[in-house]
Design a protein around this motif. Structure first.
Motif, PDB file in Angstrom:
ATOM      1  N   ASP A  50      -5.318   3.724  -1.345  1.00  0.00           N
ATOM      2  CA  ASP A  50      -6.004   2.817  -0.426  1.00  0.00           C
ATOM      3  C   ASP A  50      -7.312   2.240  -0.985  1.00  0.00           C
ATOM      4  O   ASP A  50      -7.476   1.026  -1.065  1.00  0.00           O
ATOM      5  CB  ASP A  50      -6.302   3.525   0.900  1.00  0.00           C
ATOM      6  N   ALA A 101      -8.336  -1.579  -2.297  1.00  0.00           N
ATOM      7  CA  ALA A 101      -9.382  -2.361  -1.629  1.00  0.00           C
ATOM      8  C   ALA A 101     -10.382  -2.907  -2.644  1.00  0.00           C
ATOM      9  O   ALA A 101     -10.739  -4.090  -2.600  1.00  0.00           O
ATOM     10  CB  ALA A 101     -10.094  -1.500  -0.590  1.00  0.00           C
ATOM     11  N   THR A 141     -10.235  -4.215   4.094  1.00  0.00           N
ATOM     12  CA  THR A 141      -9.958  -2.933   3.443  1.00  0.00           C
ATOM     13  C   THR A 141     -11.212  -2.285   2.864  1.00  0.00           C
ATOM     14  O   THR A 141     -11.331  -1.063   2.877  1.00  0.00           O
ATOM     15  CB  THR A 141      -8.870  -3.070   2.362  1.00  0.00           C
ATOM     16  N   THR A 190      -2.900  -3.896   6.827  1.00  0.00           N
ATOM     17  CA  THR A 190      -3.739  -2.735   7.132  1.00  0.00           C
ATOM     18  C   THR A 190      -3.092  -1.837   8.172  1.00  0.00           C
ATOM     19  O   THR A 190      -3.067  -0.609   8.008  1.00  0.00           O
ATOM     20  CB  THR A 190      -5.124  -3.219   7.615  1.00  0.00           C
TER      21      THR A 190
END
Length: 194
Positions: free
Chosen positions: A49, A53, A80, A141
């Motif tokens: 994740d 981002a 993000t 998301t």
């Protein structure tokens, strides 16, 4: 505020942030390496994740250096960066509260992820996000939340893994807040030229 906008537009600052974010992205993917080797192929894109981002933001900075705007990438970046920046800060603080101590890398993650959230917001006045850009980032998301907490692909944080349901609930609402912040700061804010 004029000085801040001048500072953020400075090409030396943009280049420095570009390099720092590339290095942070590489470190982030390395941090996930043990989880990635155990991840089923259909989930690979959604597991790392935070480095993903920061990778979005690398492309935002590249566009700024080229004197362009890539609104879709900007939407993904602001949502993000804020979400996973705040998420990692909260998880590391929870780990500190539960275990009573934190490895030095935990403190580094608090600082670096806090900076992720801040940089995404600081550059918001320069974004050119359209409604469909934000819609795509919102779908990505929220879909990522499903992958993480329904299919149990969330980042591993040792003792915190037993709290995955309340953490999943928190994460969902953090996603909603992040999308709302992107709407307010990335779409409705006064536009500054890069």
């Amino acid at each position: 505020m004029t000085f801040l906008y001048y500072f953020l537009r400075d090409r030396t600052i943009l280049k420095l942030l570009f390099i720092v974010n590339i290095l942070g992205t590489i470190y982030g993917y390395i941090w996930y390496q043990y989880q990635l080797v155990e991840t089923e192929p259909q989930f690979l894109l959604f597991v790392p994740d935070s480095p993903t981002a920061s990778l979005f933001f690398v492309f935002v900075l590249l566009a700024f250096l080229l004197r362009k705007n890539w609104g879709l990438v900007e939407a993904f970046a602001i949502v993000t960066l804020f979400k996973y920046g705040i998420w990692a800060v909260v998880m590391n603080v929870l780990l500190l509260l539960i275990e009573g101590n934190l490895h030095w890398t935990g403190y580094m993650l608090i600082i670096s992820h806090g900076a992720m959230a801040v940089q995404g917001l600081l550059y918001a006045p320069f974004y050119r996000i359209k409604g469909w850009h934000l819609t795509a980032a919102a779908i990505w998301t929220l879909h990522n939340d499903v992958i993480d907490y329904v299919f149990r692909q969330m980042p591993r944080y040792g003792v915190l893994d037993i709290y995955y349901q309340p953490i999943g609930y928190f994460t969902f609402w953090l996603s909603i807040v992040s999308i709302f912040i992107a709407y307010i700061y990335g779409m409705k804010n006064k536009r500054m030229s890069m």
